[in-house]
Design a protein around this motif. Sequence first.
Motif, PDB file in Angstrom:
ATOM      1  N   ALA A  68      44.749  45.172  43.204  1.00 39.28           N
ATOM      2  CA  ALA A  68      45.666  44.047  43.400  1.00 39.28           C
ATOM      3  C   ALA A  68      44.889  42.758  43.644  1.00 39.28           C
ATOM      4  O   ALA A  68      45.204  41.697  43.101  1.00 39.28           O
ATOM      5  N   TRP A  69      43.852  42.865  44.459  1.00 38.14           N
ATOM      6  CA  TRP A  69      43.016  41.709  44.777  1.00 38.14           C
ATOM      7  C   TRP A  69      42.353  41.183  43.506  1.00 38.14           C
ATOM      8  O   TRP A  69      42.342  39.983  43.234  1.00 38.14           O
ATOM      9  N   ARG A  70      41.852  42.126  42.704  1.00 39.37           N
ATOM     10  CA  ARG A  70      41.199  41.747  41.458  1.00 39.37           C
ATOM     11  C   ARG A  70      42.185  41.054  40.524  1.00 39.37           C
ATOM     12  O   ARG A  70      41.858  40.046  39.884  1.00 39.37           O
ATOM     13  N   GLY A  71      43.401  41.578  40.449  1.00 46.30           N
ATOM     14  CA  GLY A  71      44.436  40.973  39.607  1.00 46.30           C
ATOM     15  C   GLY A  71      44.751  39.551  40.039  1.00 46.30           C
ATOM     16  O   GLY A  71      44.851  38.634  39.214  1.00 46.30           O
ATOM     17  N   ARG A  72      44.884  39.355  41.379  1.00 47.16           N
ATOM     18  CA  ARG A  72      45.183  38.016  41.902  1.00 47.16           C
ATOM     19  C   ARG A  72      44.038  37.058  41.603  1.00 47.16           C
ATOM     20  O   ARG A  72      44.245  35.890  41.248  1.00 47.16           O
ATOM     21  N   LEU A  73      42.798  37.543  41.776  1.00 47.23           N
ATOM     22  CA  LEU A  73      41.636  36.690  41.507  1.00 47.23           C
ATOM     23  C   LEU A  73      41.560  36.339  40.022  1.00 47.23           C
ATOM     24  O   LEU A  73      41.276  35.194  39.659  1.00 47.23           O
ATOM     25  N   ALA A  74      41.839  37.308  39.153  1.00 48.34           N
ATOM     26  CA  ALA A  74      41.798  37.039  37.714  1.00 48.34           C
ATOM     27  C   ALA A  74      42.830  35.968  37.354  1.00 48.34           C
ATOM     28  O   ALA A  74      42.546  35.061  36.555  1.00 48.34           O
ATOM     29  N   ALA A  75      44.025  36.068  37.954  1.00 52.57           N
ATOM     30  CA  ALA A  75      45.069  35.066  37.711  1.00 52.57           C
ATOM     31  C   ALA A  75      44.604  33.692  38.194  1.00 52.57           C
ATOM     32  O   ALA A  75      44.838  32.673  37.526  1.00 52.57           O
ATOM     33  N   ALA A  76      43.930  33.656  39.333  1.00 56.48           N
ATOM     34  CA  ALA A  76      43.420  32.391  39.875  1.00 56.48           C
ATOM     35  C   ALA A  76      42.373  31.786  38.941  1.00 56.48           C
ATOM     36  O   ALA A  76      42.352  30.568  38.706  1.00 56.48           O
ATOM     37  N   VAL A  77      41.537  32.653  38.388  1.00 54.25           N
ATOM     38  CA  VAL A  77      40.511  32.174  37.444  1.00 54.25           C
ATOM     39  C   VAL A  77      41.180  31.589  36.199  1.00 54.25           C
ATOM     40  O   VAL A  77      40.804  30.520  35.715  1.00 54.25           O
ATOM     41  N   ARG A  78      42.213  32.288  35.713  1.00 56.32           N
ATOM     42  CA  ARG A  78      42.943  31.791  34.530  1.00 56.32           C
ATOM     43  C   ARG A  78      43.545  30.421  34.808  1.00 56.32           C
ATOM     44  O   ARG A  78      43.464  29.509  33.994  1.00 56.32           O
ATOM     45  N   ARG A  79      44.174  30.282  35.992  1.00 57.35           N
ATOM     46  CA  ARG A  79      44.788  29.001  36.334  1.00 57.35           C
ATOM     47  C   ARG A  79      43.735  27.907  36.392  1.00 57.35           C
ATOM     48  O   ARG A  79      43.961  26.785  35.923  1.00 57.35           O
ATOM     49  N   THR A  80      42.573  28.229  36.954  1.00 55.93           N
ATOM     50  CA  THR A  80      41.500  27.248  37.073  1.00 55.93           C
ATOM     51  C   THR A  80      41.025  26.800  35.690  1.00 55.93           C
ATOM     52  O   THR A  80      40.851  25.601  35.434  1.00 55.93           O
ATOM     53  N   LEU A  81      40.837  27.774  34.801  1.00 55.85           N
ATOM     54  CA  LEU A  81      40.362  27.438  33.453  1.00 55.85           C
ATOM     55  C   LEU A  81      41.409  26.596  32.714  1.00 55.85           C
ATOM     56  O   LEU A  81      41.075  25.603  32.065  1.00 55.85           O
TER      57      LEU A  81
END
Lengths: 157, 209
Positions: A68-81
């Motif tokens: 779950a943590w990894r999923g949230r972080l991946a989403a955060a990375v996508r938003r940042t990009l």
Amino acid sequence: MSFSSQLAATGLDRRARRVADSVTRVVDFPSLLMWRGWVVTDPLTRELLGELARSTPASAARNAFIDAWRGRLAAAVRRTLEASAVSEERTEASLDPDRIALTIIAALHGGAMLSRLARDNGALEAALDIALAPLVAAVEPQRLRGEPQGHRPSMGG
Amino acid sequence: MTTVPDSTTGRRLTARGVRTRAKIVTAAADLMYVRGVGATTLDDVIAASGVSKSQLYHHFAGKEPLVRAVIDLTGERVIQREVESLTRVSTMAGLRRWRNALVRTNALQHGAYGCALGSLASEVADHDEVARLALLRLFAEWQNLLQDALRRIQDSGAIPASASVETLAVGLMASLQGGYMLAQTAHDVTPMATSLDMALSYIEGLAKV
């Protein structure tokens, strides 16, 4: 058993929720930098990382939390990009949000262990900066030129 | 009869005493690697090593000194392995071979037990100051080996002179240890491989900045 009740059963609940939720605040590069500054000193994150490190054998709830943590972080990375208008045509592995997310968690895990050993935050900061470097390079490459920033870690011996 | 000092009690040991002590520490190290320090009892060690209770207590007053001896033995094994593999690294290709060897070995057990030294550090460093300092010294030694390898790569021009190999070594060690821990949680070596690959890509990419 739902993910929430699994978490509750292990006692990870309050800390895990807070640590995973903190990532949803990351919506662009400036908020990513703020998150980076916050996470290296957040006591709950450290506590959680310490407990995850001591978990033998692995449990389904811990696995679920890491996912779950990894999923949230991946989403955060996508938003940042996206917020930084980094072209979607850039497909290099180093910009893959899932890989970056995993690298961030590994850096937090390993960095926290080394920092706990040395009683010095340097290792955690160095590790996290390396994990975030591909994002920094894509969004604000001028930050990376010249001497690496940040506290020089001290390891005894 | 020649005797040597017992590094735990300071008392003189005969050759047989040295062997008995080694049997105890080896058995304890193996058990603690698989089950963790907390879950391993002195009775477990007695059963696994084949020594008697009185023999164990002759060498170790309790669990704490035994754990410290396990740290010494584990440290010796890990550092020896890393000296052998890292002192021959002077190129990025060599660093990748170092990465491959660690990933392959860990893959054999699907990440089950993590890093022998890292696991000890996670479990023990908060409770025993002597153990913490011993582990800190061991990790510093390992990190110095990494640093030296990175410096050789830097000297050949593959890493920019402006990069701090000390910082890179810390980052690489953190990626390795974090990768080990995630592989252990997932019971799958993939997170360890990914974490190391991203760290190595980062190092390689420095030359292009």
